[in-house]
Scaffold this active site. Structure first.
Site, PDB file in Angstrom:
ATOM      1  N   PHE F  39       0.846  -1.200   0.000  1.00 56.07           N
ATOM      2  CA  PHE F  39       0.000   0.000   0.000  1.00 56.07           C
ATOM      3  C   PHE F  39       0.875   1.241   0.000  1.00 56.07           C
ATOM      4  CE2 PHE F  39      -2.413  -3.487   1.732  1.00 56.07           C
ATOM      5  CZ  PHE F  39      -3.665  -3.344   1.171  1.00 56.07           C
ATOM      6  N   VAL F  77       2.105  -1.742   4.568  1.00 53.64           N
ATOM      7  CA  VAL F  77       1.863  -0.307   4.438  1.00 53.64           C
ATOM      8  C   VAL F  77       3.212   0.398   4.394  1.00 53.64           C
ATOM      9  CG1 VAL F  77       0.910   1.719   5.623  1.00 53.64           C
ATOM     10  CG2 VAL F  77      -0.309  -0.482   5.694  1.00 53.64           C
ATOM     11  N   CYS F  78       3.423   1.231   3.427  1.00 52.46           N
ATOM     12  CA  CYS F  78       4.706   1.941   3.310  1.00 52.46           C
ATOM     13  C   CYS F  78       4.905   2.878   4.496  1.00 52.46           C
ATOM     14  CB  CYS F  78       4.769   2.750   2.019  1.00 52.46           C
ATOM     15  SG  CYS F  78       6.262   3.770   1.942  1.00 52.46           S
ATOM     16  N   ILE F  79       6.039   2.748   5.149  1.00 55.33           N
ATOM     17  CA  ILE F  79       6.294   3.553   6.351  1.00 55.33           C
ATOM     18  C   ILE F  79       6.407   5.042   6.034  1.00 55.33           C
ATOM     19  CG2 ILE F  79       8.810   3.185   6.269  1.00 55.33           C
ATOM     20  CD1 ILE F  79       8.644   3.084   9.399  1.00 55.33           C
ATOM     21  N   GLY F  82       3.022   6.391   4.920  1.00 54.71           N
ATOM     22  CA  GLY F  82       2.124   6.319   6.063  1.00 54.71           C
ATOM     23  C   GLY F  82       2.411   7.385   7.118  1.00 54.71           C
TER      24      GLY F  82
END
Lengths: 119, 130, 103, 103, 130, 119
Positions: F39, F77-79, F82
């Site tokens: 994501f 989820v991409c840090i 995000g």
């Protein structure tokens, strides 16, 4: 003159919130009023206080909150758009409040102009 | 008392135009604009709804969203009449470009040519696009 | 050379995704129209000619669920565009070496 | 009749916002190009003719901050397009009766 | 051990192509795609970066974002060379349509015509667009 | 065959996440594997567990979480994406994890196909 502002996109992905912010600042500097900013569609993401941009990037969530506090702007997050996207009281940035779409219509009625920023 | 209440009485009526330029389902704008219009109808304002460009697709008959798992909200446009939202305009050129005609639409609308629509748009007090 | 599947999910009237894909798709590749991209599959629309022009060297597919959602079941498709379901979408990705999304 | 300010924030190459605005803007109204809309202010681009054609009955403005951000200060603007800052954007909204955003 | 490790050795090299079709600043896609390319460079893969349509604007010289309050990331494209990302293609037709030429760009690129770019695109294993 | 999926948009505003979900379900039904969904961009909003759609609407956050659990899909989820958007552990839906962009590149290397869903 009184401006209502409608923001339809979140911070970062589109420039909408940036442009709206700069417009609001310029309007206030010129002695106009911005009684209300309404956050709709993905615009509700502007109120997520967990937002943590890189240190050299602007922080729109904080900027709106500060501008609102300093100038008595009513920062309204749409309850329906916010619920589906998970923007609720528990992560709401200080200075924003959650309310209904009627507040957008009111902003159109009660202000001299309504300016829409979106995608 | 809010500052604006000093200046304007409660019975000011403004002309609000809601402009739809996007197809349904691919993005949420059609649905969320409809939600605004339904709320706006409760205020005593003069409301127009305009469909141009891909916005005309919002009114296409026979929508069936079973296969994509999203809510079919097209029948809600039929409720606009019950809400006394009667000024519904569709641009003729937008329909033609898409190979559509008025009887492809789920509700009765006023089909207007671009040069008429120009004039209607220029008579509004507030324009909300999404 | 890879056999490519081009994915178009935007309306040809609002975005340039279809135009650019048609300009840059190598002969022998395939195009799947889905989401708002399905409007490009309609006959008698302003976009039809551009699609028809490349039907001689590209294969066109359209996602049926997105056609029905948009109420287009009663509108004629351009001859030769094949309707697929989500399983067919998966099969197309399997049958081609690479999928390119025109975002 | 209201004096209208049309707001265009999309590239003329990717979206139909400018086209639709030029089709539907009443003579005597104004157009402000900002964000990715500023690309429409450039001379010698494929979009220039459409803008020039309506300069006889519409006034065009462009937001300078968005021009500079995109590195376009060294590219010629179409003659007669006026550059404004955010304060000028505010003034335009004040001077016109209604602002319409072409989203 | 993950299932794929049984099938493919650790030294498989794939051709990755990153496709940029959008202008900078108006949306975040240009910046976030660049962030992916910089990470991707650390993997021993064959990386190409393509700029077509409004994507060519990402490379325009002389960007100055002071007035819009956003971070100017255009100089980071110059770092691509240090990351050994050397296959950078710009479509000729996209430049021309926008009245731009190769010397308007912040880095040296290979300007390719659409029919060449078609062939380059058809030689990839993975295409990432944003 | 193994599919990697990249989702660039949040739930609701664009159909991307819906289409990706239906694609993943169809792939699994046909006996394929979906080892990872990544994501990115606004796609990170798909992991916001506060999301509360209307009762007659689909809930993509829950749907992804359940599909992931039932089929061992790694929902990443991409840090970086995000953090700036405020999608962090404290509001992360069960079944998602936060990690770096390398996980996207890996998904491209290790799967037979990578399919991108966006705007």
């Amino acid at each position: 003159m009184k401006f209502g502002i409608l923001i339809n996109e979140g911070p970062f992905t589109h420039q909408a919130s940036d442009s709206a912010y700069r417009f609001a600042v310029a309007a206030i500097e010129k002695g106009h009023k911005v009684p209300r900013v309404f956050f709709y569609n993905d615009g509700v993401y502007n109120a997520n206080r967990l937002s943590e941009p890189q240190s050299d990037d602007r922080n729109l969530v904080a900027l709106w909150s500060e501008l609102g506090k300093a100038n008595g702007i009513d920062l309204v997050v749409c309850i329906a758009a916010g619920l589906r996207r998970g923007i609720k009281e528990q992560i709401l940035q200080e200075g924003f409040r959650i309310s209904g779409l009627g507040q957008l219509v009111e902003a159109g009625i009660q202000n001299d102009r309504l300016v829409v920023f979106g995608d | 008392m809010e500052p604006w209440e000093e200046e304007e009485g409660p019975d000011v009526v403004k002309r609000f135009m809601y402009v739809n330029r996007r197809a349904p389902y691919g993005t949420i704008y059609a649905l969320e604009c409809l939600e605004v219009v339904l709320i706006a109808a409760a205020f005593d304002q003069d409301v127009s709804v305009v469909f141009v460009d891909d916005g005309v697709y919002q009114l296409k008959k026979n929508q069936d969203t079973t296969g994509i798992g999203m809510k079919n909200f097209s029948k809600t446009y039929r409720a606009l009449d019950d809400y006394d939202v009667e000024k519904i305009y569709v641009e003729k050129e937008s329909l033609e470009k898409r190979g559509l005609a008025a009887d492809d639409l789920i509700i009765e609308v006023e089909v207007v040519a671009a040069d008429q629509l120009r004039k209607i748009m220029a008579q509004q007090d507030v324009v909300i696009s999404s | 050379m890879s056999k490519m599947l081009h994915l178009i999910n935007k309306s040809p009237f609002d975005r340039n995704a279809l135009d650019s894909c048609l300009r840059l798709a190598e002969a022998g590749s395939s195009v799947l129209l889905y989401e708002d991209g399905v409007y490009a599959a309609m006959r008698h629309a302003a976009s039809s000619d551009a699609v028809i022009k490349r039907m001689k060297d590209l294969k066109f597919y359209v996602l049926g669920a997105d056609i029905s959602a948009r109420g287009l079941d009663d509108i004629s498709l351009i001859d030769g565009i094949k309707v697929v379901d989500y399983g067919g979408f998966v099969d197309l990705v399997v049958e081609h070496d690479v999928a390119q999304s025109w975002l």
